[in-house]
Design a protein around this motif. Structure first.
Motif, PDB file in Angstrom:
ATOM      1  N   LEU A   6       0.819  -1.217   0.000  1.00 46.01           N
ATOM      2  CA  LEU A   6       0.000   0.000   0.000  1.00 46.01           C
ATOM      3  C   LEU A   6       0.854   1.269   0.000  1.00 46.01           C
ATOM      4  CD1 LEU A   6      -2.978  -0.864   2.388  1.00 46.01           C
ATOM      5  CD2 LEU A   6      -3.145  -0.165  -0.017  1.00 46.01           C
ATOM      6  N   ARG A  23      -6.148   5.527  -0.636  1.00 51.51           N
ATOM      7  CA  ARG A  23      -5.705   4.299  -1.306  1.00 51.51           C
ATOM      8  C   ARG A  23      -6.821   3.274  -1.202  1.00 51.51           C
ATOM      9  NH1 ARG A  23       0.001   4.601  -2.254  1.00 51.51           N
ATOM     10  NH2 ARG A  23       0.588   6.620  -1.411  1.00 51.51           N
ATOM     11  N   LEU A  35      -8.190  -0.796  -1.083  1.00 51.52           N
ATOM     12  CA  LEU A  35      -7.924  -2.214  -0.825  1.00 51.52           C
ATOM     13  C   LEU A  35      -9.128  -2.980  -1.362  1.00 51.52           C
ATOM     14  CD1 LEU A  35      -5.892  -4.097   0.594  1.00 51.52           C
ATOM     15  CD2 LEU A  35      -7.177  -3.770   2.707  1.00 51.52           C
TER      16      LEU A  35
END
Ligand code: ATP
Ligand code: MG
Length: 391
Positions: free
Chosen positions: A15, A101, A103
Motif C-alpha cells: 500500500l 488508497r 484495498l
C-alpha cells in the motif's frame, strides 16, 4: 484469533508503493478479517464497502461521486460482484496528491471474474492470501494442519469431527455455489463428480483424455472446468519445468486439491488414523508440503514447478527465481533415503539446494547440497529464493 502478521506487513508494504492493492484468495480464507486489521492500522480513516450487500452494490453504481470525497483507506469487499467498477477507479487512483488508497478483496482470480482489472495496470498490486501456514499455527502443530487444512474455521474447530463437518458444508455452500454462479458452463450435477475425480487424481499428471472420457465431453471442456477451479483457488496446477538439457521431459501439469483439508473432506477422511490407512496418504502429504513450501518461501505461482523425465527421474517441487533454483522432494516417512532420482534432479536442474522434506525429527546432509529436513522446520525455506543466499 491467529495473527497473520506476515500478510499484514506485506499488504502494508504494497500500500506504500501502489495506489490500490487486491487481496485475492479462496472463499472463507480470511480476507475480510485481514482487511479489517489492515484498516485498523489506518486509525479512523478507513471506509469499508461490501458488494455482497444491496446497499453498497447500489451505492457503487456511481463510483466517482461516492468514492471521490473519501480519505485514507477505502476497502471494497467482494469486487468480483462488480467488475465494471475497475475502469472508473482509474482516474481516482491517478489523483495527485492521492487522498485515498484502495484495498480490494475478491475470491476469484482476475482471469475468472475481474475482467477490467487490466485498466488499472501499474496502479494495482495483487496479494494472494492462502490458508494458515506452519509459521502462523506453530510448526509443532503440523499434523493438525495437515489433517484439517489451512482454512481458519477448519483449523480452529473444537474437534476433528467438527472441522470435517465444516469442510463438508463449505464445499456445498460456498465453492459449488460460486463456481455455478459464475456461469462458466459447468453442469451442476457434474461439478461434484469432477471434484471427486480430481481428489482421487491429487498429485498426478493431468490427463485431459481420461477426464473427457469419464464425463462424456471434449478435452477442451474438461480443461476449461479445471482452469475455472484453479481460478477459484480450489486447485493448484503445478506446471512442468523444462530444463535446457538434451533429455526429453514431461510436459503435463500436475493437479492438486489446493487445501489438504478440502482434499480429505472430498475423500471422506475425518481422522489422522483414517488418513494413515488410505492409499492417498503419500499424495496428501506431498500436496501439504508443496503448499507449505510455497507459503514459507514466498514463491509466486509462476515460480513453482514440477519436473519429470519419461525415464522416471522427478522432482516434486522446483522453485525458480532468477538464477535461484531450489528443489523440494517430499517423503511420507520418518527416515528418508537418498535416491538416484534426487541426484539426477540435482545435476540436470543445476539446483543450488535440494531439500528432502520428511516426517521425522532429524535434519542431516544426505549428500553435498541434498539435505533432509523435518516438516516442522519448513520455515528454513524463508529466504531460499533470495539471491545471494548461501543455501
Ligand atoms: N486469523 C484468523 N484467526 C482465526 N479465525 C479467523 C482468522 N481469519 C478469519 N477467521 C475466521 O474465518 C472465517 C472466515 O473469515 P473471513 O470472513 O475473514 O474470510 P473471507 O475470506 O472474507 O470469506 P468470504 O470469501 O466468504 O467473504 C470467519 O469466521 C473468521 O472469524
Ligand atoms: Mg469476506
Amino acid at each position: 484469533m491467529l495473527d497473520r502478521r506476515f500478510h499484514r506487513a506485506a499488504i502494508a508494504r504494497l500500500l506504500k508503493s501502489f495506489q490500490a492493492v487486491a487481496i485475492l484468495g479462496a472463499r472463507q480464507i480470511g480476507k475480510t478479517t485481514l482487511a479489517r486489521d489492515v484498516a485498523a492500522d489506518f486509525g479512523g480513516r478507513a471506509r469499508m464497502f461490501d458488494l455482497e450487500t444491496d446497499r453498497d452494490l447500489r451505492l457503487l453504481q456511481q463510483p466517482e461521486a461516492v468514492l471521490a470525497p473519501l480519505r485514507g483507506l477505502v476497502v471494497i469487499d467482494e469486487v468480483q460482484r462488480l467488475p465494471s467498477l475497475f475502469p472508473p477507479l482509474r482516474p481516482l487512483l491517478d489523483r495527485r496528491p492521492l487522498p485515498a488508497r484502495f484495498l480490494l478483496l475478491g475470491s476469484a482470480s482476475p482471469a475468472v471474474t475481474a475482467r477490467g482489472s487490466e485498466s488499472l495496470a501499474g496502479r494495482l498490486a495483487y496479494h494472494e492470501l492462502d490458508g494458515f501456514g506452519l509459521d502462523e499455527v506453530g510448526p509443532d502443530r503440523w499434523r493438525r494442519l495437515w489433517l484439517r487444512g489451512g482454512f481458519p474455521r477448519s483449523f480452529t474447530a473444537r474437534s476433528d469431527a467438527a472441522s470435517s463437518e465444516w469442510r463438508q458444508a463449505f464445499v456445498k455452500t460456498y465453492l459449488e455455489r460460486d463456481v455455478l454462479d459464475a456461469g462458466l458452463g459447468m453442469p451442476p450435477a457434474e461439478l461434484r463428480r469432477f471434484w471427486q475425480m480430481l481428489a482421487h487424481w491429487h498429485g498426478q499428471r493431468w490427463n485431459a483424455s481420461e477426464f473427457a472420457r469419464a464425463f462424456g465431453t471434449s478435452e477442451s471442456t474438461v480443461r476449461r472446468w479445471l482452469e475455472n477451479l484453479e481460478g477459484f483457488y480450489a486447485i493448484r496446477l503445478l506446471r512442468p519445468w523444462h530444463a535446457s538439457i538434451a533429455k526429453r521431459q514431461v510436459k503435463t501439469p500436475k493437479v492438486y486439491i489446493r487445501d489438504c483439508g478440502m482434499l480429505h473432506a472430498l475423500l471422506s477422511v475425518t481422522s489422522a488414523a483414517e488418513l494413515r490407512e488410505r492409499p492417498q496418504v503419500g499424495a496428501s502429504f506431498e500436496g501439504f508440503v508443496i503448499e507449505q513450501a510455497i507459503h514459507a518461501s514466498g514463491a509466486q505461482p509462476h515460480e513453482a514447478y514440477h519436473w519429470a523425465t519419461p525415464q522416471g527421474a522427478e522432482l516434486d517441487l522446483l522453485l525458480v527465481r532468477g538464477r535461484r533454483r531450489v528443489g523440494i522432494e517430499v517423503k511420507c516417512t520418518e527416515a528418508p533415503v537418498l535416491t538416484a532420482s534426487m541426484q539426477i534432479a540435482m545435476k540436470d536442474l543445476a539446483l543450488q539446494k535440494l531439500w528432502v522434506v520428511h516426517q521425522g525429527s532429524l535434519r542431516f546432509t544426505m549428500r553435498a547440497g541434498i539435505e533432509a529436513l523435518p516438516v516442522n522446520q519448513l520455515q528454513e525455506l524463508r529466504g531460499a529464493l533470495a539471491s545471494g543466499e548461501g543455501h
